[in-house]
Design a protein around this motif. Structure first.
Motif, PDB file in Angstrom:
ATOM      1  N   ASP A 249     -14.017   4.728   1.276  1.00  0.00           N
ATOM      2  CA  ASP A 249     -13.545   3.627   0.447  1.00  0.00           C
ATOM      3  C   ASP A 249     -12.913   4.139  -0.845  1.00  0.00           C
ATOM      4  O   ASP A 249     -11.961   3.554  -1.357  1.00  0.00           O
ATOM      5  CB  ASP A 249     -14.693   2.673   0.119  1.00  0.00           C
ATOM      6  N   PHE A 250     -13.460   5.231  -1.366  1.00  0.00           N
ATOM      7  CA  PHE A 250     -12.964   5.773  -2.629  1.00  0.00           C
ATOM      8  C   PHE A 250     -12.849   7.289  -2.506  1.00  0.00           C
ATOM      9  O   PHE A 250     -13.318   7.904  -1.551  1.00  0.00           O
ATOM     10  CB  PHE A 250     -13.885   5.395  -3.787  1.00  0.00           C
ATOM     11  N   GLU A 251     -12.215   7.913  -3.507  1.00  0.00           N
ATOM     12  CA  GLU A 251     -11.992   9.353  -3.459  1.00  0.00           C
ATOM     13  C   GLU A 251     -13.312  10.111  -3.596  1.00  0.00           C
ATOM     14  O   GLU A 251     -14.294   9.612  -4.151  1.00  0.00           O
ATOM     15  CB  GLU A 251     -11.020   9.785  -4.564  1.00  0.00           C
ATOM     16  N   LEU A 252     -13.303  11.333  -3.059  1.00  0.00           N
ATOM     17  CA  LEU A 252     -14.481  12.191  -3.115  1.00  0.00           C
ATOM     18  C   LEU A 252     -14.523  12.942  -4.439  1.00  0.00           C
ATOM     19  O   LEU A 252     -13.478  13.214  -5.045  1.00  0.00           O
ATOM     20  CB  LEU A 252     -14.457  13.192  -1.959  1.00  0.00           C
ATOM     21  N   PRO A 253     -15.708  13.313  -4.885  1.00  0.00           N
ATOM     22  CA  PRO A 253     -15.796  14.154  -6.091  1.00  0.00           C
ATOM     23  C   PRO A 253     -15.218  15.538  -5.832  1.00  0.00           C
ATOM     24  O   PRO A 253     -15.123  15.993  -4.686  1.00  0.00           O
ATOM     25  CB  PRO A 253     -17.302  14.200  -6.373  1.00  0.00           C
ATOM     26  N   LYS A 270      -8.855   9.613   4.775  1.00  0.00           N
ATOM     27  CA  LYS A 270      -8.299   8.284   4.579  1.00  0.00           C
ATOM     28  C   LYS A 270      -9.087   7.573   3.497  1.00  0.00           C
ATOM     29  O   LYS A 270     -10.320   7.565   3.525  1.00  0.00           O
ATOM     30  CB  LYS A 270      -8.360   7.484   5.886  1.00  0.00           C
ATOM     31  N   PHE A 271      -8.380   6.981   2.553  1.00  0.00           N
ATOM     32  CA  PHE A 271      -9.016   6.285   1.442  1.00  0.00           C
ATOM     33  C   PHE A 271      -8.504   4.846   1.391  1.00  0.00           C
ATOM     34  O   PHE A 271      -7.331   4.579   1.678  1.00  0.00           O
ATOM     35  CB  PHE A 271      -8.711   6.983   0.110  1.00  0.00           C
ATOM     36  N   ARG A 272      -9.402   3.956   1.024  1.00  0.00           N
ATOM     37  CA  ARG A 272      -8.986   2.574   0.826  1.00  0.00           C
ATOM     38  C   ARG A 272      -8.358   2.389  -0.547  1.00  0.00           C
ATOM     39  O   ARG A 272      -7.482   1.554  -0.744  1.00  0.00           O
ATOM     40  CB  ARG A 272     -10.187   1.648   0.981  1.00  0.00           C
ATOM     41  N   GLY A 298      -4.218   5.274   0.823  1.00  0.00           N
ATOM     42  CA  GLY A 298      -4.548   3.881   0.587  1.00  0.00           C
ATOM     43  C   GLY A 298      -3.675   3.292  -0.508  1.00  0.00           C
ATOM     44  O   GLY A 298      -2.473   3.547  -0.594  1.00  0.00           O
ATOM     45  N   CYS A 299      -4.278   2.499  -1.374  1.00  0.00           N
ATOM     46  CA  CYS A 299      -3.549   1.836  -2.459  1.00  0.00           C
ATOM     47  C   CYS A 299      -3.565   2.725  -3.705  1.00  0.00           C
ATOM     48  O   CYS A 299      -4.633   3.072  -4.214  1.00  0.00           O
ATOM     49  CB  CYS A 299      -4.183   0.488  -2.757  1.00  0.00           C
ATOM     50  N   VAL A 300      -2.394   3.106  -4.176  1.00  0.00           N
ATOM     51  CA  VAL A 300      -2.259   4.059  -5.278  1.00  0.00           C
ATOM     52  C   VAL A 300      -1.584   3.363  -6.468  1.00  0.00           C
ATOM     53  O   VAL A 300      -0.481   2.823  -6.332  1.00  0.00           O
ATOM     54  CB  VAL A 300      -1.425   5.289  -4.864  1.00  0.00           C
ATOM     55  N   ARG A 301      -2.241   3.392  -7.618  1.00  0.00           N
ATOM     56  CA  ARG A 301      -1.633   2.864  -8.839  1.00  0.00           C
ATOM     57  C   ARG A 301      -1.031   4.016  -9.631  1.00  0.00           C
ATOM     58  O   ARG A 301      -1.698   5.003  -9.944  1.00  0.00           O
ATOM     59  CB  ARG A 301      -2.667   2.139  -9.698  1.00  0.00           C
TER      60      ARG A 301
END
Length: 664
Positions: A249-253, A270-272, A298-301
């Protein structure tokens, strides 16, 4: 030396040729037709059929009769794919699987495609007892309760201890978690495991990898923040692991990303959502440069220059073969960012590229608007991308109408290896800027084409001329295609040489290449047009140059009419047809009568104003007896009001194998 010609009838074809013909069939309908040709075909065809695709009948007796017949005709069938719709009673699902296993007990590869909303239900897991030879199981779609998942895995452990490949990909509302880890661990022979995680902790994931000694490929979808450096280290300790896919769901450390460099095989991520983009890509480029082959951001701002924050770190990941991302920016309108596609040319191994530009929320305006980022698809950028990414096979560009130019679309013809193309020019609520495309400028060899908000300007005369040429070439192309297939087997090729020797091609035709729309569009299998402009004369010409088309979608197409839809009857290979024409008075259900020649149609979706407001005309759908799914743009109440109390039952009687889907 003159080649000898043998006059051999269809009933006298050699057995190995009949087996190869049987190997080309994957539909039970096609197999039944082939078995009715003659006695020799009835004897030789079944030996070559190795895989079959079928629909599970809602009625238990009808399903029993079908599998009984298949068991007699295809006793050696090794691969089966079954589609399960919501019309199948969930309490009868287990009995139907048991019947399938009892009659086709030699199946080694089984795939169950569950429709959206279908709930998997097994009584005790013994339904799988007769699948003693099963090596691979795929379960996709649908939902299941934890108890049903437990019964499924328990049944597999008892009936199929030799199972080597398992894919469990239900809808996102469910999956496999800590409670199912011990049951998965009982499948000691698993080499490929893919599943959707649901309530899976780090402890459970570590335990799972430790219990499967032969695991070579692991794919986990829907992981949350459970991955840390200690968890990731368990993957590095498995020397047999050759492929690892992590859907988070989110990036890894950073510490976890560094541990991934010790994984023995290829890595997919794969990231959401990716919030800390710069740190993620910088760590990946430092530690996973030669290991990361597939990446979905995924969605990148984007808040800063995309060249520094995104494109340069991506260009360092030279092993990437699959890249997907959605970008947006909600900076002030005077701080417009520019993302240059040409900066991806360093990714020479890239085969799949999906890039989407999304809406952005601007707090000062309190609304969603077009993001303050530009992704220009100009002639120069398209040409540079084609020159650098020569191995690209699938390209999906969903950009703004201000980003896409006709010159840029014309340069897409230089992608020599492209098979799938999707171009969307979204207006984002602004006044749409016309984007035009000439179909003759598309890459040759495309099998899938999807266009949105793009006007087709190809002259009908050019398409008609290509259609006339293709009608003369079709026999030569079919023969050449058959020989190309048989070349893979030397023995079969030598046998066939005597049968078909002496067949001459038309003058001026070499059977290999062609020019114009026939060469560009002749291999299309899937065509989707949405919010495009297409004249009736163009649709008429297109129907002549798409002999291989199986899936067609026409949604909000300007210029679509009853006259144009009637030309679709020439596409006799259509399996899936979707027509959505809201607010289009020129289209009605009357055009459905002209589509009666589409005998192979399985999926039909129809939306027209007369259907939505007045309900369906039952007689218009009565000849689609092969349908498996019919989607109508009306409610059950509208159907009842238009056709009476028993209208839905009448439709079900006319279409016995079809599931009716209404817009409620």
């Amino acid at each position: 030396m003159q080649q000898q010609t043998l006059d051999v009838g269809w009933a006298e074809l050699p057995g190995d040729i009949l087996q190869m013909i049987g190997g080309m069939f994957s539909s039970s309908t096609h197999v039944n037709c082939a078995l009715r040709v003659c006695k020799s075909w009835q004897k030789g065809i079944p030996a070559g059929v190795q895989q079959l695709e079928l629909d599970m009948n809602p009625a238990l007796d009808a399903w029993h009769a079908k599998v009984e017949q298949l068991g007699q005709l295809l006793p050696t069938l090794s691969s089966c794919k079954a589609h399960v719709s919501t019309a199948v009673p969930k309490l009868e699902f287990g009995d139907k699987i048991k019947q399938l296993a009892g009659k086709l007990h030699n199946i080694q590869h089984l795939s169950l495609e569950l429709s959206e909303g279908f709930e998997l239900c097994l009584q005790d897991g013994n339904e799988l007892a007769d699948f003693s030879n099963l090596r691979s199981l795929t379960l996709s779609g649908g939902t299941f309760a934890p108890a049903a998942a437990a019964r499924l895995l328990q049944g597999l452990a008892l009936a199929c201890p030799q199972l080597e490949e398992l894919h469990v990909l239900p809808e996102p509302t469910c999956g496999l978690g800590d409670d199912e880890v011990p049951l998965l661990g009982a499948l000691k022979r698993l080499k490929v495991l893919e599943f959707r995680a649901y309530r899976l902790s780090a402890v459970g994931l570590v335990s799972l990898t430790g219990q499967l000694p032969e695991l070579a490929s692991l794919s986990c979808h829907g992981l949350d923040r459970c991955l840390d450096a200690a968890t990731v280290s368990c993957f590095a300790s498995r020397p047999t692991l050759r492929e690892l896919h992590l859907g988070c769901d989110f990036e890894l450390p950073d510490s976890a990303m560094q541990q991934l460099r010790d994984v023995a095989g290829d890595l997919s991520m794969k990231f959401r959502w990716t919030d800390k983009l710069s740190g993620l890509l910088r760590t990946a480029s430092l530690h996973l440069q030669a290991r990361l082959v597939r990446l979905d951001l995924g969605c990148v701002r984007l808040a800063a220059d995309p060249s520094t924050a995104l494109m340069q770190p991506l260009a360092a990941l030279t092993a990437l073969s699959d890249l997907r991302m959605s970008v947006y920016s909600n900076n002030e309108r005077d701080a417009m960012l520019t993302l240059q596609l040409s900066q991806l040319t360093a990714l020479t191994n890239l085969q799949v590229l999906h890039l989407t530009k999304q809406h952005a929320y601007f707090p000062e305006h309190r609304r969603l608007l077009e993001g303050s980022i530009s992704v220009p698809l100009s002639a120069a950028s398209a040409a540079q991308l084609a020159a650098g990414c020569k191995r690209l096979r699938a390209l999906r560009l969903c950009l703004g109408s201000s980003d896409v130019t006709a010159e840029g679309l014309a340069e897409l013809r230089h992608f020599s290896s492209l098979h799938s193309l999707c171009v969307s020019a979204e207006p984002f609520g602004n006044r749409p800027q016309p984007v035009t495309l000439d179909l003759l400028h598309l890459p040759k060899g495309l099998t899938s084409l999807e266009l949105r908000n793009v006007d087709i300007i190809t002259p009908p005369a050019a398409l008609a001329a290509a259609a006339s040429m293709d009608s003369q070439q079709i026999s030569g192309q079919q023969q050449q295609g058959l020989f190309s297939y048989l070349d893979s087997a030397a023995a079969a090729a030598s046998s066939l040489a005597g049968v078909f020797a002496g067949v001459n091609l038309p003058d001026g035709v070499d059977g290999v290449g062609c020019n114009g729309a026939g060469c560009v569009l002749g291999q299309l299998v899937c065509l989707k047009l949405e919010s495009c402009r297409l004249r009736t004369s163009q649709l008429e010409a297109l129907s002549l140059v798409l002999p291989s088309l199986q899936q067609l979608k026409l949604a909000a197409v300007a210029g679509l009419s009853d006259e144009g839809v009637a030309f679709l009857s020439r596409l006799t290979g259509l399996v899936d047809l979707s027509v959505q024409a809201p607010y289009n008075k020129a289209l009605s259900q009357a055009s459905l009568a002209a589509l009666a020649p589409l005998r192979g149609l399985r999926y039909l979706s129809w939306q027209s104003d007369d259907l939505t407001s007045l309900g369906p005309v039952v007689a218009a759908f009565s000849h689609f007896t092969t349908l498996r799914l019919l989607s109508l743009s009306c409610t059950p109440a509208t159907l009842k009001h238009a056709c009476g109390q028993g209208a839905e039952d009448l439709l079900q009687q006319l279409l016995p194998y079809c599931h009716l889907d209404f817009i409620c």
